[in-house]
Design a protein around this motif. Structure first.
Motif, short mmCIF file in Angstrom:
data_model
loop_
_atom_site.label_atom_id
_atom_site.label_comp_id
_atom_site.label_asym_id
_atom_site.label_seq_id
_atom_site.Cartn_x
_atom_site.Cartn_y
_atom_site.Cartn_z
N LEU A 101 5.71 -14.12 -0.45
CA LEU A 101 4.94 -13.05 -0.08
C LEU A 101 5.29 -12.46 1.41
CD1 LEU A 101 1.37 -13.67 -1.54
CD2 LEU A 101 3.04 -11.92 -2.22
N GLU A 102 5.56 -13.52 2.34
CA GLU A 102 5.88 -13.16 3.67
C GLU A 102 7.25 -12.48 3.87
OE1 GLU A 102 4.60 -16.51 5.95
OE2 GLU A 102 2.49 -15.88 5.83
N ASP A 103 8.07 -13.24 3.03
CA ASP A 103 9.59 -12.79 2.87
C ASP A 103 9.58 -11.39 2.47
OD1 ASP A 103 10.47 -15.25 3.80
OD2 ASP A 103 11.11 -15.94 1.96
N ALA B 181 -10.39 -15.25 -14.45
CA ALA B 181 -10.68 -14.47 -13.20
C ALA B 181 -11.85 -13.91 -13.42
CB ALA B 181 -9.29 -13.60 -13.05
N THR B 182 -13.00 -13.32 -12.42
CA THR B 182 -13.81 -12.99 -12.48
C THR B 182 -14.19 -12.18 -11.01
OG1 THR B 182 -15.28 -14.37 -11.90
CG2 THR B 182 -15.22 -13.94 -14.15
N PRO B 183 -13.93 -11.11 -10.82
CA PRO B 183 -13.75 -9.87 -11.70
C PRO B 183 -12.09 -9.66 -11.96
CG PRO B 183 -14.19 -8.94 -9.57
CD PRO B 183 -14.31 -10.43 -9.34
N ALA B 184 -11.68 -8.77 -12.89
CA ALA B 184 -10.29 -8.66 -13.14
C ALA B 184 -9.73 -8.31 -11.88
CB ALA B 184 -10.28 -7.64 -14.29
N TRP B 185 -8.58 -8.53 -11.76
CA TRP B 185 -7.38 -8.33 -10.86
C TRP B 185 -6.57 -7.30 -11.69
CZ3 TRP B 185 -7.10 -10.36 -6.10
CH2 TRP B 185 -5.94 -10.11 -5.41
N PRO B 186 -5.85 -6.47 -10.89
CA PRO B 186 -5.82 -6.27 -9.39
C PRO B 186 -6.94 -5.59 -8.85
CG PRO B 186 -4.18 -4.81 -10.40
CD PRO B 186 -4.94 -5.41 -11.49
N ARG B 187 -7.46 -6.17 -7.79
CA ARG B 187 -8.41 -5.45 -6.98
C ARG B 187 -7.64 -4.70 -5.72
NH1 ARG B 187 -12.24 -10.43 -6.67
NH2 ARG B 187 -12.22 -9.88 -4.86
N ARG C 15 1.51 -6.19 -4.56
CA ARG C 15 1.50 -5.45 -5.88
C ARG C 15 2.92 -5.70 -6.52
NH1 ARG C 15 2.95 0.38 -4.49
NH2 ARG C 15 5.00 -0.28 -5.18
N ASP C 16 4.04 -5.97 -5.81
CA ASP C 16 5.31 -6.24 -6.56
C ASP C 16 5.24 -7.83 -7.08
OD1 ASP C 16 6.33 -4.00 -5.63
OD2 ASP C 16 7.63 -4.47 -3.98
N ALA D 268 3.67 -3.00 4.05
CA ALA D 268 4.42 -4.01 3.54
C ALA D 268 3.64 -5.02 2.74
CB ALA D 268 5.12 -4.69 4.79
N GLU D 269 2.49 -5.32 3.53
CA GLU D 269 1.84 -6.46 2.94
C GLU D 269 1.33 -5.93 1.53
OE1 GLU D 269 -1.33 -7.30 5.66
OE2 GLU D 269 0.17 -8.07 7.03
#
Length: 98
Positions: free
Chosen positions: A33-35, A83-89, A56-57, A50-51
């Motif tokens: 993620l950081e890269d 998962a609770t609640p559903a992702w993506p949030r 998202r990617d 960028a974060e």
């Protein structure tokens, strides 16, 4: 706690057991993620954008957890927590997943 740490822990929570691989998984995810975020910044995105793009990617923790479990064969040593609640949030710039 950094945004990438929070994402990695969220993913780690989806996977009940990984025969001791969970800490390594979280470190690997943080690195990726950081890269990715650094690459997006180099292409002109703000740190916050960028974060968000990196998260998202990378994909939702649910999808990544299922892929990991499939790759590992999903035997008795690895199970997935629903998962609770559903992702993506929505990813909040204040540092939390909303």
């Amino acid at each position: 706690m950094k945004w990438s740490d929070r994402y990695a822990r969220e993913l780690g929570r989806r996977v009940e057991r990984l025969d001791g691989l969970r800490p390594r998984l979280e470190l690997e995810v943080i690195g990726h993620l950081e890269d990715a975020a650094a690459g997006h910044q180099e292409r002109g995105l703000s740190p916050a954008e960028a974060e968000q793009r990196a998260v998202r990617d990378f994909g939702s923790p649910d999808v990544i957890a299922r892929q990991l479990l499939d790759d590992l064969g999903g035997g008795p040593a690895v199970t997935m927590r629903t998962a609770t609640p559903a992702w993506p949030r929505r990813f909040s710039l204040s540092g939390a997943f909303a």
